[in-house]
Write a protein that holds these residues in place. Structure first.
Motif, short mmCIF file in Angstrom:
data_model
loop_
_atom_site.label_atom_id
_atom_site.label_comp_id
_atom_site.label_asym_id
_atom_site.label_seq_id
_atom_site.Cartn_x
_atom_site.Cartn_y
_atom_site.Cartn_z
N ASN A 144 -29.62 -26.94 -11.46
CA ASN A 144 -29.89 -27.53 -12.77
C ASN A 144 -31.24 -27.04 -13.29
O ASN A 144 -31.38 -26.67 -14.46
CB ASN A 144 -29.86 -29.06 -12.66
CG ASN A 144 -29.92 -29.73 -14.01
OD1 ASN A 144 -29.49 -29.18 -15.01
ND2 ASN A 144 -30.46 -30.94 -14.03
N TRP A 177 -32.03 -24.76 -16.74
CA TRP A 177 -32.94 -25.11 -17.83
C TRP A 177 -34.03 -24.05 -18.02
O TRP A 177 -34.45 -23.80 -19.15
CB TRP A 177 -33.53 -26.49 -17.62
CG TRP A 177 -32.49 -27.56 -17.83
CD1 TRP A 177 -31.95 -28.38 -16.90
CD2 TRP A 177 -31.82 -27.86 -19.06
NE1 TRP A 177 -30.98 -29.18 -17.46
CE2 TRP A 177 -30.90 -28.89 -18.79
CE3 TRP A 177 -31.90 -27.37 -20.36
CZ2 TRP A 177 -30.07 -29.44 -19.77
CZ3 TRP A 177 -31.08 -27.92 -21.33
CH2 TRP A 177 -30.18 -28.93 -21.04
N ASP A 219 -34.59 -22.09 -21.49
CA ASP A 219 -35.90 -22.00 -22.13
C ASP A 219 -36.26 -20.54 -22.41
O ASP A 219 -36.85 -20.22 -23.45
CB ASP A 219 -36.97 -22.66 -21.28
CG ASP A 219 -36.87 -24.18 -21.27
OD1 ASP A 219 -36.23 -24.73 -22.19
OD2 ASP A 219 -37.42 -24.80 -20.34
#
Length: 122
Positions: free
Chosen positions: A66, A70, A74
Motif C-alpha cells: 500500500n 501511494w 505521488d
C-alpha cells in the motif's frame, strides 16, 4: 474442417508420445532440482499449515505494498504537475506504459469471453 481435425489429432498424438517418452525423466529432474521445497511427510495438516502461512504472509505484506502504491501515485502526480518540463523520452515511456495497460485490458477481455474476439462462439 475435417483436415484441421486430423491435424489437431496428429499434433495431440505427437505431444502424447513425447510426454510418454520424456515426461517421467522431466518430472524426476524437476523434483530433484527442487527437493528442498518438498515437505516430508506430506500430510493434510502440514499442507494446511503451509497454506495458512502463505495466506498470512501475503496479508502481512499489504501495508508495504500500500505504501509503495501511494509513493508511485505521488510520483505520477508530480510528473503530471511538471508536465511542461517533461522530456520526449519520459513522454514515450508514459505512452508505452499506457499502451501496455490497454493491451492487458484487451487480453483480459478476450480471455473472459472464452478466447473469442467478438464474444460469439462458433
Amino acid at each position: 474442417m475435417a483436415s484441421k481435425l486430423k491435424q489437431l489429432q496428429s499434433k495431440a498424438g505427437q505431444a502424447s508420445q513425447f510426454l510418454s517418452k520424456h515426461g517421467t525423466a522431466y518430472y524426476k529432474q524437476l523434483m530433484e532440482q527442487n527437493k528442498q521445497y518438498v515437505q516430508e511427510p506430506a500430510t493434510v495438516e502440514k499442507c494446511s499449515e503451509l497454506s495458512k502461512q502463505l495466506f498470512y504472509t501475503r496479508l502481512a505484506s499489504l501495508p508495504s505494498r500500500n505504501e509503495s502504491f501511494w509513493k508511485e501515485l505521488d510520483y505520477v502526480k508530480n510528473i503530471w504537475k511538471n508536465r511542461k518540463d517533461m522530456h520526449v523520452e519520459q513522454a514515450g515511456i508514459a505512452a508505452l506504459f499506457g499502451l501496455e495497460c490497454f493491451a492487458w485490458f484487451c487480453a483480459g477481455e478476450i480471455v473472459g469471453r472464452g478466447f473469442t474476439i467478438t464474444g460469439y462462439h462458433v
